[in-house]
Design an enzyme around this catalytic site. Structure first.
Site, PDB file in Angstrom:
ATOM      1  N   ARG A  43       0.835  -1.205   0.000  1.00  0.00           N
ATOM      2  CA  ARG A  43       0.000   0.000   0.000  1.00  0.00           C
ATOM      3  C   ARG A  43       0.872   1.258   0.000  1.00  0.00           C
ATOM      4  O   ARG A  43       0.565   2.231  -0.695  1.00  0.00           O
ATOM      5  CB  ARG A  43      -0.941  -0.002   1.220  1.00  0.00           C
ATOM      6  CG  ARG A  43      -1.932   1.133   1.169  1.00  0.00           C
ATOM      7  CD  ARG A  43      -3.000   1.069   2.223  1.00  0.00           C
ATOM      8  NE  ARG A  43      -4.057   2.025   1.908  1.00  0.00           N
ATOM      9  CZ  ARG A  43      -4.531   2.928   2.758  1.00  0.00           C
ATOM     10  NH1 ARG A  43      -4.075   2.952   4.014  1.00  0.00           N
ATOM     11  NH2 ARG A  43      -5.466   3.767   2.375  1.00  0.00           N
ATOM     12  N   HIS A  47       0.722   4.413  -2.512  1.00  0.00           N
ATOM     13  CA  HIS A  47       0.411   5.776  -2.077  1.00  0.00           C
ATOM     14  C   HIS A  47       1.495   6.775  -2.481  1.00  0.00           C
ATOM     15  O   HIS A  47       1.212   7.906  -2.837  1.00  0.00           O
ATOM     16  CB  HIS A  47       0.150   5.812  -0.561  1.00  0.00           C
ATOM     17  CG  HIS A  47      -1.278   5.552  -0.238  1.00  0.00           C
ATOM     18  ND1 HIS A  47      -1.980   6.243   0.722  1.00  0.00           N
ATOM     19  CD2 HIS A  47      -2.168   4.670  -0.774  1.00  0.00           C
ATOM     20  CE1 HIS A  47      -3.232   5.810   0.765  1.00  0.00           C
ATOM     21  NE2 HIS A  47      -3.366   4.845  -0.124  1.00  0.00           N
ATOM     22  N   HIS A 170      -6.128  -5.654  -3.531  1.00  0.00           N
ATOM     23  CA  HIS A 170      -6.973  -5.715  -2.330  1.00  0.00           C
ATOM     24  C   HIS A 170      -7.281  -7.142  -1.905  1.00  0.00           C
ATOM     25  O   HIS A 170      -8.170  -7.385  -1.095  1.00  0.00           O
ATOM     26  CB  HIS A 170      -8.261  -4.903  -2.530  1.00  0.00           C
ATOM     27  CG  HIS A 170      -8.057  -3.452  -2.223  1.00  0.00           C
ATOM     28  ND1 HIS A 170      -9.042  -2.499  -2.387  1.00  0.00           N
ATOM     29  CD2 HIS A 170      -6.963  -2.782  -1.777  1.00  0.00           C
ATOM     30  CE1 HIS A 170      -8.570  -1.306  -2.031  1.00  0.00           C
ATOM     31  NE2 HIS A 170      -7.313  -1.463  -1.671  1.00  0.00           N
ATOM     32  N   TRP A 186     -11.714 -10.476   8.351  1.00  0.00           N
ATOM     33  CA  TRP A 186     -11.294 -11.046   9.626  1.00  0.00           C
ATOM     34  C   TRP A 186     -10.635 -12.400   9.423  1.00  0.00           C
ATOM     35  O   TRP A 186     -10.398 -13.134  10.361  1.00  0.00           O
ATOM     36  CB  TRP A 186     -12.527 -11.148  10.548  1.00  0.00           C
ATOM     37  CG  TRP A 186     -13.032  -9.736  10.786  1.00  0.00           C
ATOM     38  CD1 TRP A 186     -12.641  -8.859  11.741  1.00  0.00           C
ATOM     39  CD2 TRP A 186     -13.975  -9.012   9.960  1.00  0.00           C
ATOM     40  NE1 TRP A 186     -13.283  -7.651  11.587  1.00  0.00           N
ATOM     41  CE2 TRP A 186     -14.098  -7.708  10.499  1.00  0.00           C
ATOM     42  CE3 TRP A 186     -14.720  -9.340   8.830  1.00  0.00           C
ATOM     43  CZ2 TRP A 186     -14.926  -6.734   9.966  1.00  0.00           C
ATOM     44  CZ3 TRP A 186     -15.545  -8.350   8.273  1.00  0.00           C
ATOM     45  CH2 TRP A 186     -15.660  -7.074   8.843  1.00  0.00           C
TER      46      TRP A 186
END
Ligand code: HEM
Ligand SMILES: NC(=O)CCn1cnc2ccccc21
Length: 289
Positions: A43, A47, A170, A186
């Site tokens: 990530r 970014h 993702h 989870w």
């Protein structure tokens, strides 16, 4: 101003950096409920690159400006400081490496060490001063649908196919309520790079729910998985859905297309002379480590 990346070291030197990052990932694999640092490093590499603006070639990975607090504290990057802290010891061990190279190499190493595709990586980014930090607000928000996602990535000239391939990342890691106002999944199998994101999107039942931060997300009760509104948009939009199906049915195609668009993303705004050849890294496993 276009940035030119000169190659200053040869592949063996960068393989050494790769190995240092990969070894540290192994040593600290219990981070974030045993997800390890792989997801947050991926990530971070996105970014630092996602601030690029094709109109004036500002932002992007070249200048390593994420190291300055204005960019680091962008509210849409909450949680990435963990990735930055992880890379600090690597930064000290290899002072000759620029921050732009460090942040992007961190993502490449993480993808490969999580059994993802081989990403040919080019070096030579050069640190820029704090005055070059791009304004906050260039990263995408998770709350909206397909029209938002499509117009957001117009800034990179990415096609629908490239957007769907890129968002397959993702499959990694999770949302943390305190970082982004979204939560889950989870499960703990989210540190293997595969095409499972598309499979889950197509095959599972997704129920819209308002989470504890008051945001709508899509949950699958059986598996404890979640999707952001921007993820679910890929299922809702018929033009995106075509590629979601293609990647759900063909992991090799996903790996090939992800490699292409991820490389485009981390190299946006940078000119690489032809003698500055990509480095292809061996995984620790391939080196018998
Ligand atoms: C529409 C574009 C995108 C939006 C709105 C978005 C939004 C988000 C949000 C809200 C999170 C959760 C952060 C947290 O709560 O800790 C997240 C996590 C993540 N994103 Fe994205 N993202 C986008 C595109 C991408 C792209 C292009 C990549 C990489 C190529 C990427 C890689 C990741 C990874 C690996 C995580 C997990 C991080 C962790 O486990 O700490 N995302 N994203
Ligand atoms: N395992 C899954 O259902 C995919 C998890 N997932 C879906 N959207 C995400 C966004 C960020 C991190 C993980 C995400």
């Amino acid at each position: 101003a276009l940035h030119t990346a000169q190659q200053e070291k040869n592949s063996e030197d960068y393989q050494e950096v790769y190995n240092a990052i990969a070894t540290k990932m192994r040593e600290e694999k219990d981070f974030d409920n045993n997800n390890g640092y792989g997801p947050v490093l991926v990530r971070l590499s996105w970014h630092v690159s996602g601030t690029w603006d094709k109109r004036d070639n500002s932002g992007g990975s070249f200048g390593g400006t994420y190291r300055f607090k204005k960019e680091m504290n962008d509210p849409l990057s909450r949680g990435l400081q963990n990735g930055f802290k992880f890379l600090e010891s690597i930064d000290k061990q290899f002072p000759w490496l620029s921050h732009g190279d460090l942040f992007t190499l961190g993502g490449v190493t993480a993808i490969q060490e999580m059994q993802g595709p081989k990403i040919p990586w080019r070096s030579g980014r050069v640190d820029e001063p704090e005055s070059m930090v791009p304004d906050n607000g260039r990263l995408p928000e998770p709350h909206y649908g397909a029209d938002y996602v499509r117009s957001y990535y117009e800034r990179f000239n990415f096609t629908d196919q490239e957007v769907v391939a890129l968002l397959g990342a993702h499959v990694l890691g999770k949302a943390h309520l305190k970082n982004s106002g979204y939560d889950g999944p989870w499960d703990d199998e989210s540190n293997i790079f595969s095409n499972a994101f598309y499979d889950n999107l197509l095959k599972l039942k997704w129920t819209p729910e308002i989470n504890d931060a008051g945001n709508k997300q899509y949950d699958n009760k059986e598996k404890g998985y979640m999707m952001l509104p921007t993820d679910y948009a890929l299922f809702q939009d018929p033009k995106y859905l075509k590629y979601v199906k293609a990647y759900a049915n063909d992991q090799d195609l996903f790996f090939k297309d992800f490699t292409k668009v991820y490389t485009k993303l981390i190299e946006n705004g940078i000119e690489f002379p032809k003698e500055n050849k990509p480095h292809l890294f061996k995984t620790l496993k391939e080196q018998g480590k």
